[in-house]
Design a protein around this motif. Structure first.
Motif, PDB file in Angstrom:
ATOM      1  N   ASN A  81      31.109  39.186  42.608  1.00  0.00           N
ATOM      2  CA  ASN A  81      32.101  39.305  41.532  1.00  0.00           C
ATOM      3  C   ASN A  81      33.458  39.739  42.072  1.00  0.00           C
ATOM      4  O   ASN A  81      34.491  39.319  41.558  1.00  0.00           O
ATOM      5  CB  ASN A  81      31.618  40.267  40.457  1.00  0.00           C
ATOM      6  N   ALA A  82      33.458  40.563  43.104  1.00  0.00           N
ATOM      7  CA  ALA A  82      34.735  40.975  43.711  1.00  0.00           C
ATOM      8  C   ALA A  82      35.436  39.763  44.317  1.00  0.00           C
ATOM      9  O   ALA A  82      36.660  39.614  44.176  1.00  0.00           O
ATOM     10  CB  ALA A  82      34.494  42.043  44.775  1.00  0.00           C
ATOM     11  N   GLN A  84      35.116  36.687  43.343  1.00  0.00           N
ATOM     12  CA  GLN A  84      35.515  35.778  42.272  1.00  0.00           C
ATOM     13  C   GLN A  84      36.734  36.287  41.499  1.00  0.00           C
ATOM     14  O   GLN A  84      37.446  35.499  40.884  1.00  0.00           O
ATOM     15  CB  GLN A  84      34.350  35.545  41.302  1.00  0.00           C
ATOM     16  N   GLY A  85      36.940  37.598  41.469  1.00  0.00           N
ATOM     17  CA  GLY A  85      38.108  38.185  40.812  1.00  0.00           C
ATOM     18  C   GLY A  85      38.116  38.078  39.299  1.00  0.00           C
ATOM     19  O   GLY A  85      39.181  38.054  38.682  1.00  0.00           O
ATOM     20  N   SER A  87      37.644  39.627  35.608  1.00  0.00           N
ATOM     21  CA  SER A  87      37.601  40.927  34.927  1.00  0.00           C
ATOM     22  C   SER A  87      36.656  40.854  33.732  1.00  0.00           C
ATOM     23  O   SER A  87      36.730  39.917  32.935  1.00  0.00           O
ATOM     24  CB  SER A  87      38.988  41.333  34.435  1.00  0.00           C
ATOM     25  N   THR A 150      41.525  45.557  35.287  1.00  0.00           N
ATOM     26  CA  THR A 150      40.942  44.969  36.491  1.00  0.00           C
ATOM     27  C   THR A 150      39.418  45.121  36.469  1.00  0.00           C
ATOM     28  O   THR A 150      38.870  45.901  35.695  1.00  0.00           O
ATOM     29  CB  THR A 150      41.478  45.660  37.766  1.00  0.00           C
ATOM     30  N   TRP A 152      37.702  46.327  39.018  1.00  0.00           N
ATOM     31  CA  TRP A 152      37.272  47.326  39.993  1.00  0.00           C
ATOM     32  C   TRP A 152      36.400  48.436  39.426  1.00  0.00           C
ATOM     33  O   TRP A 152      35.409  48.811  40.070  1.00  0.00           O
ATOM     34  CB  TRP A 152      38.467  47.887  40.772  1.00  0.00           C
TER      35      TRP A 152
END
Length: 190
Positions: A81-82, A84-85, A87, A150, A152
């Motif tokens: 998922n990181a 792919q970006g 949210s 985001t 994150w």
């Protein structure tokens, strides 16, 4: 109590798998897989409950290895998922996180008395405890995603949940191995 825990976990698996995919939340998907794993954990625990310590320890060993695999899956999903970006939807995360927290707290209260039992019952308690901790983190991640816009916070929580599953797996596997060694010594002397 294990039957109640089994039904609650199967229901929450269905809710979270749908919500996790719709919200694009790694943390909710991780928790959904955890709910399914816990349901399987409770089903195995019910199956071996009346069996001897060796059978229960073997079941706990298997469950510990599965928990470790779950932890690795969650870490991989967070990494994917990181890359792919995407949210996640913070509102869905928050609402489902609160529902999951309520469910897991109820199960944890039911199973609290078994936290110091054999490896099989300890694995049941550790799953419940980890789930409640994970749900608090999901709610906090939802707030973080909402506030930052985001992914994150979602990814960090998924990473923590993966690490927590691996840690619990190590504890259960170690205790199950000790119990298997003890039962092996008893059988050797009979």
């Amino acid at each position: 109590m294990l039957w109640v825990a089994l039904v609650v976990n199967l229901a929450m698996f269905a809710v979270e798998i749908a919500a996790g995919w719709n919200a694009a939340s790694a943390a909710l998907l991780a928790d959904a897989v955890d709910f399914f794993g816990d349901a399987a954990n409770y089903a195995v625990s019910l199956f071996v409950l009346s069996m001897g310590l060796t059978a229960r320890a073997r079941a706990a060993l298997t469950k510990g290895l599965v928990m470790g695999g779950y932890g690795l899956y969650v870490l991989g999903q967070a990494g994917w998922n990181a890359l792919q970006g995407v949210s996640p939807d913070a509102v869905t995360m928050g609402v489902v996180g609160v529902l999951a927290l309520t469910s897991n707290l109820a199960v944890a209260v039911l199973l609290y008395a078994f936290r110091d039992g054999d490896a099989n019952m300890r694995s049941v308690w550790l799953c419940s405890r980890n789930d409640a901790i994970g749900n608090v983190a999901i709610v906090l991640a939802a707030i973080g995603v909402f506030g930052t816009g985001t992914a994150w916070p979602d990814l960090v929580v998924a990473g923590i949940m993966g690490a927590l599953a691996i840690s619990a797996a190590q504890q259960v596997v170690a205790q199950a191995r000790r119990e298997l060694a003890t039962t092996g010594v008893r059988h050797a002397h009979t």
